[in-house]
Design an enzyme around this catalytic site. Structure first.
Site, short mmCIF file in Angstrom:
data_model
loop_
_atom_site.label_atom_id
_atom_site.label_comp_id
_atom_site.label_asym_id
_atom_site.label_seq_id
_atom_site.Cartn_x
_atom_site.Cartn_y
_atom_site.Cartn_z
N GLU A 125 0.91 -1.13 -0.11
CA GLU A 125 -0.23 0.02 -0.17
C GLU A 125 0.47 1.23 0.28
O GLU A 125 0.68 2.19 -0.20
CB GLU A 125 -0.25 0.14 1.14
CG GLU A 125 -1.70 1.71 1.20
CD GLU A 125 -2.96 1.76 2.59
OE1 GLU A 125 -3.20 0.23 2.72
OE2 GLU A 125 -2.77 2.54 3.22
N CYS A 193 -8.18 4.14 7.61
CA CYS A 193 -10.18 3.86 7.34
C CYS A 193 -10.57 3.84 8.54
O CYS A 193 -10.16 3.60 9.36
CB CYS A 193 -9.83 2.98 6.15
SG CYS A 193 -9.14 1.01 7.09
N SER A 264 -8.28 -8.58 6.32
CA SER A 264 -8.14 -10.11 5.84
C SER A 264 -8.36 -11.45 5.96
O SER A 264 -8.23 -12.45 5.42
CB SER A 264 -6.28 -9.55 4.62
OG SER A 264 -5.72 -9.57 5.87
#
Length: 641
Positions: A125, A193, A264
């Site tokens: 990322e 986030c 995940s």
């Protein structure tokens, strides 16, 4: 023991979006390649690969015809340019929160601002974020690293600050406070986030209420490791990737155990861990209760089970799973990688098998199982050790694609890139399919296992080359294999060394290209004409002296012989007649007829068959004289008699 599951555990929005997209594409029959593991979860990645998805380190590894899925981590801007250059179809599953950071990074570059990124510099990322700015950028992992950058930061006119979406919230708050105090002109964007904020806050609260915390998720997952760090501040905490990693003894004495999971981690794995932990809760059950519970042990995808074969058909076998009331099905493709294998040759009724559960169906009590995946799990240990030790392994080449070949090594699929499959770039690597090969494992990281065949071949060839140069001599014959053709000759492998057989040495006849005589892959006998050990060059001959047409001419066609032969070319001074393949003789214009011939083409044309007499041969200059008139004179003389 009481188990409390965090409300926000499991897939976040971005990961769920990427996984759903990829599974949908595979179900629709698309050829899919993901840039890197789709998510940091080996089980999900493994399941996607089992359904046909390729995991490619970069675009160069993506075969033509495959559609690219950009994972939720995002990619640098130049990756989109490469995709466009190759005209690949792609599906962008970049998380919206990550895409927002990309836009901020791009804007920072356009206005010449220094971009500061809080995160792990090696995380995909962060690499993607850095790849979207055209200006100067620094990545810092924590407050101490940020503090070291302060002298340079204070010299900047414009500063933009962002954070990796899964960065640790507590650490980010400290970094923000420092920047606001020391550098008021810094423009700070809160880019962690919402899911990360919520998970870390919940882990913070839950860990203070529990004796132990279990954090489920990939060992290389950034957000999972952040959750572990948060939980470990308040209680004993461990990270497990699957239920198999959970040590039941670790739970002994715990009254309350909290469970959370990274963004995940699929719900199926969370359920498996909870099921495994629930067995500990049964300690207080009566004997009758435990007996009733043991009649149907929970099954889950990835669990290893023992089973007995009940029936066998050409396409599958039915098994009874030990310790369970369930019946399982093993398809032929899950019993063996060999496309020619027959189920009746592989198993028989009452055989005991070790299998891996692929899919459960609790309602019907029928599960799908696999032996090849069980063997792959066993083989992974050997493959992993071979990668560390450089051990040469053996396997069978199962398939080829535009990127390379896939080799089955002890049940493990090992990808060998095209460049590592053969010693020569122009060699057809697809011919390896079906062959038993030796290879070394060059990379073994999770589901990404890469090998090299040509490294082993190169070592073997080295020994052959040394033997060749130690024993080579002019005239020595070798059986070699034609490896490549050029306009000027054929390269033949004569034992680890490629020698050149010039086009003139391939045939006694005049040929335009070596392909008229040999083709790649032909095994031919050649002899050494000359060699240069210093420059590692060898000149080879193929045409044999006994096939020399001039030798045949001398032995079989003496001067004075008459014969019929075709006209092959016309000149001003005569006509050339083909005596035998590779040899033409000249009928001079004065030897065509007893009558005066002003123009050869008035009397002869190419393709005519004429009767001639061999009148003279100059073997040194390779010249032959023929006469049509001499045959006419003899006929006239005979008529006169």
């Amino acid at each position: 023991m009481n188990v409390i599951l965090a409300k926000t555990a499991g897939f976040c929005f971005g990961v769920n979006r990427a996984v759903t997209l990829t599974y949908d594409l595979l179900q629709q029959g698309h050829k899919v390649a993901t840039l890197g593991p789709l998510i940091h979860n080996n089980q999900v990645v493994g399941d996607l690969e089992a359904k046909g998805a390729l995991t490619c380190a970069d675009l160069d590894d993506v075969p033509d015809g495959y559609e690219v899925v950009i994972r939720s981590h995002g990619v640098p801007s130049d990756v989109y340019e490469k995709i466009s250059t190759r005209r690949l179809v792609y599906h962008d599953a970049t998380c919206p929160f990550v895409a927002k950071i990309h836009r901020i990074a791009e804007l920072a570059g356009k206005k010449g601002a220094l971009l500061l990124v809080a995160g792990d510099a090696e995380h995909p990322e962060v690499k993607g974020i850095v790849g979207h700015t055209s200006g100067k950028v620094h990545v810092f992992a924590d407050l101490p690293e940020l503090q070291k950058l302060l002298p340079e930061i204070l010299q900047q006119e414009s500063i933009t600050v962002v954070a990796q979406t899964t960065f640790r919230v507590e650490s980010w708050e400290k970094c923000k406070a420092f920047l606001k105090k020391e550098c008021t002109k810094a423009e700070i964007f809160d880019t962690i986030c919402n899911a990360t904020w919520a998970r870390q806050q919940e882990a913070e609260d839950l860990s203070q209420k529990c004796d132990h915390m279990v954090v489920i998720g990939g060992h290389h997952s950034s957000n999972t490791q952040k959750l572990l760090q948060v939980a470990a501040r308040h209680t004993k905490a461990i990270n497990v990737e699957t239920a198999d990693e959970l040590d039941k003894d670790w739970l002994n004495g715990a009254r309350i155990v909290g469970v959370t999971a990274g963004a995940s981690t699929p719900s199926s794995i969370i359920e498996e861990v909870l099921n495994s932990m629930s067995e500990e809760i049964r300690d207080d059950m009566s004997f009758e209760e435990m007996l009733a519970a043991s009649e149907a042990k929970p099954l889950y995808a990835g669990k290893i089970v023992k089973a007995k074969v009940i029936s066998v058909s050409p396409t599958e076998c039915v098994v009874g799973i030990d310790g369970s009331k369930h019946t399982g099905i093993v398809k032929l493709s899950e019993m063996s990688h060999d496309p020619n294998a027959k189920m009746e040759d592989l198993v028989k009724v009452d055989d005991d098998l070790d299998l891996v559960v692929i899919k459960t169906n609790d309602q019907e009590g029928v599960d799908t199982l696999s032996r090849v995946r069980f063997e792959a799990q066993k083989g992974m240990k050997d493959v992993s050790e071979a990668a560390e030790n450089g051990t040469v392994m053996e396997g069978d080449v199962m398939e080829a694609n535009k990127g390379g070949v896939v080799v089955n090594v002890k049940g493990v699929r090992v990808f060998v890139p095209r460049s590592q499959a053969t010693l020569r770039r122009d060699e057809d690597y697809t011919k390896l399919v079906g062959q038993h090969v030796q290879l070394v494992i060059t990379e073994c990281a999770g589901r990404k296992i890469v090998g090299s065949i040509n490294k082993v071949s190169a070592e073997a060839n080295k020994a052959k080359r040394e033997e060749f140069w130690a024993n080579v001599e002019v005239g020595k014959k070798y059986k070699g294999v034609v490896k490549s053709l050029t306009s000027y000759g054929a390269f033949v492998d004569v034992g680890g060394v490629d020698g050149l057989c010039h086009i003139s040495e391939l045939s006694w006849s005049n040929i335009k290209h070596p392909s008229e005589v040999v083709k790649v892959g032909d095994e031919i006998e050649v002899y050494v004409k000359s060699y240069d050990p210093e420059n590692q060059k060898v000149s080879l001959g193929y045409k044999k002296e006994e096939d020399n047409p001039w030798v045949k001419l001398e032995n079989e066609v003496p001067v004075g012989t008459e014969f019929e032969a075709p006209v092959v070319s016309i000149t001003k001074f005569g006509a050339f007649v083909r005596i035998m393949p590779g040899i033409d003789g000249l009928v001079h214009i004065s030897e065509i007829s007893n009558e005066r011939v002003n123009k050869v083409s008035d009397v002869l044309k190419v393709g005519d068959t004429v009767r001639v007499k061999l009148t003279a041969v100059d073997f040194d200059r390779k010249r032959i004289s023929l006469s049509m008139k001499a045959c006419l004179d003899e006929e006239n003389g005979e008529d006169a008699e």
